[in-house]
Design a protein around this motif. Structure first.
Motif, PDB file in Angstrom:
ATOM      1  N   ALA A   2      82.213  83.215   8.234  1.00 55.31           N
ATOM      2  CA  ALA A   2      83.173  81.794   8.478  1.00 55.31           C
ATOM      3  C   ALA A   2      82.608  80.817   9.390  1.00 55.31           C
ATOM      4  CB  ALA A   2      84.569  82.096   8.701  1.00 55.31           C
ATOM      5  N   LEU A   3      82.027  81.592  10.537  1.00 53.81           N
ATOM      6  CA  LEU A   3      81.499  80.555  11.427  1.00 53.81           C
ATOM      7  C   LEU A   3      80.169  80.021  11.037  1.00 53.81           C
ATOM      8  CD1 LEU A   3      81.133  79.275  14.227  1.00 53.81           C
ATOM      9  CD2 LEU A   3      80.182  81.714  15.096  1.00 53.81           C
ATOM     10  N   VAL A   4      79.389  80.706  10.614  1.00 51.97           N
ATOM     11  CA  VAL A   4      78.237  80.056   9.940  1.00 51.97           C
ATOM     12  C   VAL A   4      78.267  79.059   8.718  1.00 51.97           C
ATOM     13  CG1 VAL A   4      76.015  80.657   8.693  1.00 51.97           C
ATOM     14  CG2 VAL A   4      76.655  82.166  10.646  1.00 51.97           C
ATOM     15  N   THR A   5      79.068  79.407   7.962  1.00 51.18           N
ATOM     16  CA  THR A   5      79.346  78.372   6.758  1.00 51.18           C
ATOM     17  C   THR A   5      80.024  77.279   7.094  1.00 51.18           C
ATOM     18  OG1 THR A   5      79.452  80.583   5.443  1.00 51.18           O
ATOM     19  CG2 THR A   5      80.379  78.621   4.443  1.00 51.18           C
ATOM     20  N   ALA A   6      81.006  77.324   7.986  1.00 56.24           N
ATOM     21  CA  ALA A   6      81.676  76.235   8.461  1.00 56.24           C
ATOM     22  C   ALA A   6      80.857  75.466   9.249  1.00 56.24           C
ATOM     23  CB  ALA A   6      83.077  76.585   9.500  1.00 56.24           C
ATOM     24  N   TYR A   7      79.939  75.871  10.044  1.00 52.62           N
ATOM     25  CA  TYR A   7      79.115  74.989  10.863  1.00 52.62           C
ATOM     26  C   TYR A   7      78.081  74.187  10.049  1.00 52.62           C
ATOM     27  CZ  TYR A   7      76.092  73.475  14.641  1.00 52.62           C
ATOM     28  OH  TYR A   7      75.600  72.243  15.453  1.00 52.62           O
ATOM     29  N   ARG A   8      77.545  75.103   9.247  1.00 50.87           N
ATOM     30  CA  ARG A   8      76.594  74.516   8.066  1.00 50.87           C
ATOM     31  C   ARG A   8      77.043  73.132   7.269  1.00 50.87           C
ATOM     32  NH1 ARG A   8      74.599  79.545   5.501  1.00 50.87           N
ATOM     33  NH2 ARG A   8      72.823  80.159   6.646  1.00 50.87           N
ATOM     34  N   HIS A   9      78.393  73.248   7.149  1.00 50.30           N
ATOM     35  CA  HIS A   9      79.344  72.431   6.131  1.00 50.30           C
ATOM     36  C   HIS A   9      79.590  71.359   6.997  1.00 50.30           C
ATOM     37  CE1 HIS A   9      81.513  71.207   2.836  1.00 50.30           C
ATOM     38  NE2 HIS A   9      82.527  71.003   3.462  1.00 50.30           N
ATOM     39  N   TYR A  10      79.944  71.474   8.208  1.00 47.57           N
ATOM     40  CA  TYR A  10      80.077  70.726   9.350  1.00 47.57           C
ATOM     41  C   TYR A  10      78.988  69.634   9.225  1.00 47.57           C
ATOM     42  CZ  TYR A  10      79.430  68.843  14.113  1.00 47.57           C
ATOM     43  OH  TYR A  10      78.820  67.789  15.107  1.00 47.57           O
ATOM     44  N   ARG A  11      77.809  70.133   9.524  1.00 48.15           N
ATOM     45  CA  ARG A  11      76.508  69.434   9.594  1.00 48.15           C
ATOM     46  C   ARG A  11      76.203  68.707   8.365  1.00 48.15           C
ATOM     47  NH1 ARG A  11      72.565  72.081  13.642  1.00 48.15           N
ATOM     48  NH2 ARG A  11      70.820  72.005  12.010  1.00 48.15           N
ATOM     49  N   GLY A  12      76.805  69.100   7.327  1.00 49.79           N
ATOM     50  CA  GLY A  12      76.406  68.399   6.130  1.00 49.79           C
ATOM     51  C   GLY A  12      77.404  67.224   5.837  1.00 49.79           C
ATOM     52  N   VAL A  13      78.592  67.266   6.403  1.00 52.20           N
ATOM     53  CA  VAL A  13      79.369  66.227   6.182  1.00 52.20           C
ATOM     54  C   VAL A  13      79.611  65.218   7.220  1.00 52.20           C
ATOM     55  CG1 VAL A  13      81.275  67.499   4.685  1.00 52.20           C
ATOM     56  CG2 VAL A  13      81.486  67.492   7.096  1.00 52.20           C
ATOM     57  N   CYS A  14      79.266  65.607   8.572  1.00 54.13           N
ATOM     58  CA  CYS A  14      79.247  64.672   9.575  1.00 54.13           C
ATOM     59  C   CYS A  14      77.879  64.059   9.784  1.00 54.13           C
ATOM     60  CB  CYS A  14      79.831  65.256  11.002  1.00 54.13           C
ATOM     61  SG  CYS A  14      81.419  65.584  11.003  1.00 54.13           S
ATOM     62  N   VAL A  15      77.830  62.769  10.139  1.00 57.64           N
ATOM     63  CA  VAL A  15      76.510  62.121  10.409  1.00 57.64           C
ATOM     64  C   VAL A  15      76.051  62.376  11.640  1.00 57.64           C
ATOM     65  CG1 VAL A  15      75.711  59.779  10.976  1.00 57.64           C
ATOM     66  CG2 VAL A  15      77.725  59.936   9.125  1.00 57.64           C
ATOM     67  N   PRO A  16      74.578  62.500  11.860  1.00 60.63           N
ATOM     68  CA  PRO A  16      74.066  63.091  13.013  1.00 60.63           C
ATOM     69  C   PRO A  16      73.936  61.834  14.054  1.00 60.63           C
ATOM     70  CG  PRO A  16      72.354  63.044  11.158  1.00 60.63           C
ATOM     71  CD  PRO A  16      73.678  62.624  10.686  1.00 60.63           C
ATOM     72  N   PRO A  17      73.933  61.776  15.175  1.00 55.08           N
ATOM     73  CA  PRO A  17      73.751  63.247  16.043  1.00 55.08           C
ATOM     74  C   PRO A  17      74.890  64.030  15.852  1.00 55.08           C
ATOM     75  CG  PRO A  17      74.035  61.361  17.561  1.00 55.08           C
ATOM     76  CD  PRO A  17      74.009  60.739  16.283  1.00 55.08           C
ATOM     77  N   HIS A  18      74.742  65.405  15.713  1.00 53.06           N
ATOM     78  CA  HIS A  18      75.903  66.476  15.669  1.00 53.06           C
ATOM     79  C   HIS A  18      76.137  66.477  16.959  1.00 53.06           C
ATOM     80  CE1 HIS A  18      74.227  66.647  11.645  1.00 53.06           C
ATOM     81  NE2 HIS A  18      75.566  66.681  11.437  1.00 53.06           N
ATOM     82  N   ASP A  37      69.822  83.402  10.223  1.00 52.66           N
ATOM     83  CA  ASP A  37      70.663  82.154  10.008  1.00 52.66           C
ATOM     84  C   ASP A  37      71.387  81.711  11.325  1.00 52.66           C
ATOM     85  OD1 ASP A  37      70.629  82.948   7.399  1.00 52.66           O
ATOM     86  OD2 ASP A  37      72.644  83.720   7.067  1.00 52.66           O
ATOM     87  N   CYS A  38      71.971  82.501  12.225  1.00 53.70           N
ATOM     88  CA  CYS A  38      72.200  81.712  13.496  1.00 53.70           C
ATOM     89  C   CYS A  38      71.119  81.433  14.460  1.00 53.70           C
ATOM     90  CB  CYS A  38      72.857  82.859  14.301  1.00 53.70           C
ATOM     91  SG  CYS A  38      74.445  83.770  13.782  1.00 53.70           S
ATOM     92  N   ALA A  39      70.026  81.784  14.351  1.00 52.81           N
ATOM     93  CA  ALA A  39      68.818  81.273  14.987  1.00 52.81           C
ATOM     94  C   ALA A  39      68.473  79.967  14.363  1.00 52.81           C
ATOM     95  CB  ALA A  39      67.680  82.282  14.949  1.00 52.81           C
ATOM     96  N   ALA A  40      68.507  79.842  12.995  1.00 50.39           N
ATOM     97  CA  ALA A  40      68.021  78.840  12.378  1.00 50.39           C
ATOM     98  C   ALA A  40      68.958  77.629  12.501  1.00 50.39           C
ATOM     99  CB  ALA A  40      68.032  78.799  10.805  1.00 50.39           C
ATOM    100  N   LEU A  41      70.286  77.852  13.081  1.00 49.63           N
ATOM    101  CA  LEU A  41      71.237  76.902  13.411  1.00 49.63           C
ATOM    102  C   LEU A  41      71.206  76.562  14.843  1.00 49.63           C
ATOM    103  CD1 LEU A  41      74.130  77.950  11.237  1.00 49.63           C
ATOM    104  CD2 LEU A  41      72.734  76.031  10.799  1.00 49.63           C
ATOM    105  N   GLY A  42      70.350  76.972  15.618  1.00 48.09           N
ATOM    106  CA  GLY A  42      70.117  76.842  17.069  1.00 48.09           C
ATOM    107  C   GLY A  42      70.989  77.590  18.299  1.00 48.09           C
ATOM    108  N   ALA A  43      71.355  78.640  17.498  1.00 43.09           N
ATOM    109  CA  ALA A  43      72.082  79.519  18.589  1.00 43.09           C
ATOM    110  C   ALA A  43      71.287  80.404  19.715  1.00 43.09           C
ATOM    111  CB  ALA A  43      72.703  80.782  17.716  1.00 43.09           C
ATOM    112  N   ARG A  44      72.041  80.588  20.633  1.00 41.00           N
ATOM    113  CA  ARG A  44      71.307  81.272  21.653  1.00 41.00           C
ATOM    114  C   ARG A  44      71.322  82.794  21.566  1.00 41.00           C
ATOM    115  NH1 ARG A  44      72.733  79.814  27.251  1.00 41.00           N
ATOM    116  NH2 ARG A  44      74.207  81.465  26.940  1.00 41.00           N
ATOM    117  N   VAL A  45      70.466  83.473  22.211  1.00 42.75           N
ATOM    118  CA  VAL A  45      70.438  85.063  21.805  1.00 42.75           C
ATOM    119  C   VAL A  45      71.730  85.609  22.058  1.00 42.75           C
ATOM    120  CG1 VAL A  45      69.164  87.034  22.795  1.00 42.75           C
ATOM    121  CG2 VAL A  45      67.798  85.040  22.111  1.00 42.75           C
TER     122      VAL A  45
END
Ligand SMILES: [Zn+2]
Length: 206
Positions: free
Chosen positions: A98-114, A22-30
């Motif tokens: 909480a971090l992963v879910t909050a980050y996904r939600h943020y990407r859903g509610v804010c207009v890109p570019p994030h 999930d983290c990798a799909a959201l662009g996280a560093r190793v």
């Protein structure tokens, strides 16, 4: 006949692997994924980035310095991510979930570019709760006395006025600033029943 049970260690391993994916799909560093899952970076690199070309690179964020000098739109988005994260923590989510879910939600509610990357969100949360990278807390989430939005402030602050509230400043600038208008476009009033349903779904995802 007794019900067979998966040993907890296998469960933990599977959860860590799913979290890593999930983290990798959201662009996280190793390194970030390593902190969140406890899995060794070498193993993460082998499993998640076998070609090595797609590995996210760059300097790790350093949010305690960054936040207070950041542009208004960045401060607003940082506040959105961390306030969603804090609500999920209060609702009983683990910090990583909480971090992963909050980050996904943020990407859903804010207009890109994030403006907030996953690594930045991780760093902000780490410095808010004193987790993973540090035992020190550098931020508190405070409520604006005027608009009642929650925003990030220096740890231990109490918002006596709306002077530091990024959302009050966005409202003040809205009429004259095209970047602010593009980031927060006018939308038709939402259906409250759908919002309630969405919140319930969010709290059920873990
Ligand atoms: Zn405000």
């Amino acid at each position: 006949m007794s019900e067979s049970r998966t040993p907890p260690r296998v469960d933990r391993q599977l959860r860590a692997l799913q979290l890593a994916k999930d983290c990798a799909a959201l662009g996280a560093r190793v390194k970030t994924i390593g902190h969140l899952t406890g899995l060794p970076p070498r193993e993460l690199l082998r499993m998640l980035f076998p070609d090595r070309y797609s590995v996210p690179r760059g300097r790790p964020p350093d949010s305690p310095e960054w936040y207070h000098g950041a542009n208004l739109l960045y401060r607003a988005e940082a506040s959105i991510v961390v306030s969603i994260y804090r609500r999920l923590r209060v609702a009983g989510f683990t910090a990583a979930d909480a971090l992963v879910t909050a980050y996904r939600h943020y990407r859903g509610v804010c207009v890109p570019p994030h403006r907030i990357s996953f690594d930045r969100a991780f760093d902000l949360v780490a410095h808010t709760d004193g987790l993973w990278l540090t035992g020190a807390q550098s931020f508190s989430v405070v409520a604006c006395p005027k608009c009642h939005s929650e925003f990030l402030a220096a740890f231990g602050s109490i918002a006596m006025s709306n002077d530091d509230c990024p959302f009050c400043k966005l409202v003040q600038r809205y009429a004259t600033d095209q970047r602010v208008q593009a980031s927060y476009p006018v939308r038709p009033l939402p259906d409250m029943a759908l919002i309630e349903l969405g919140t319930r779904r969010l709290l059920l995802q873990s």
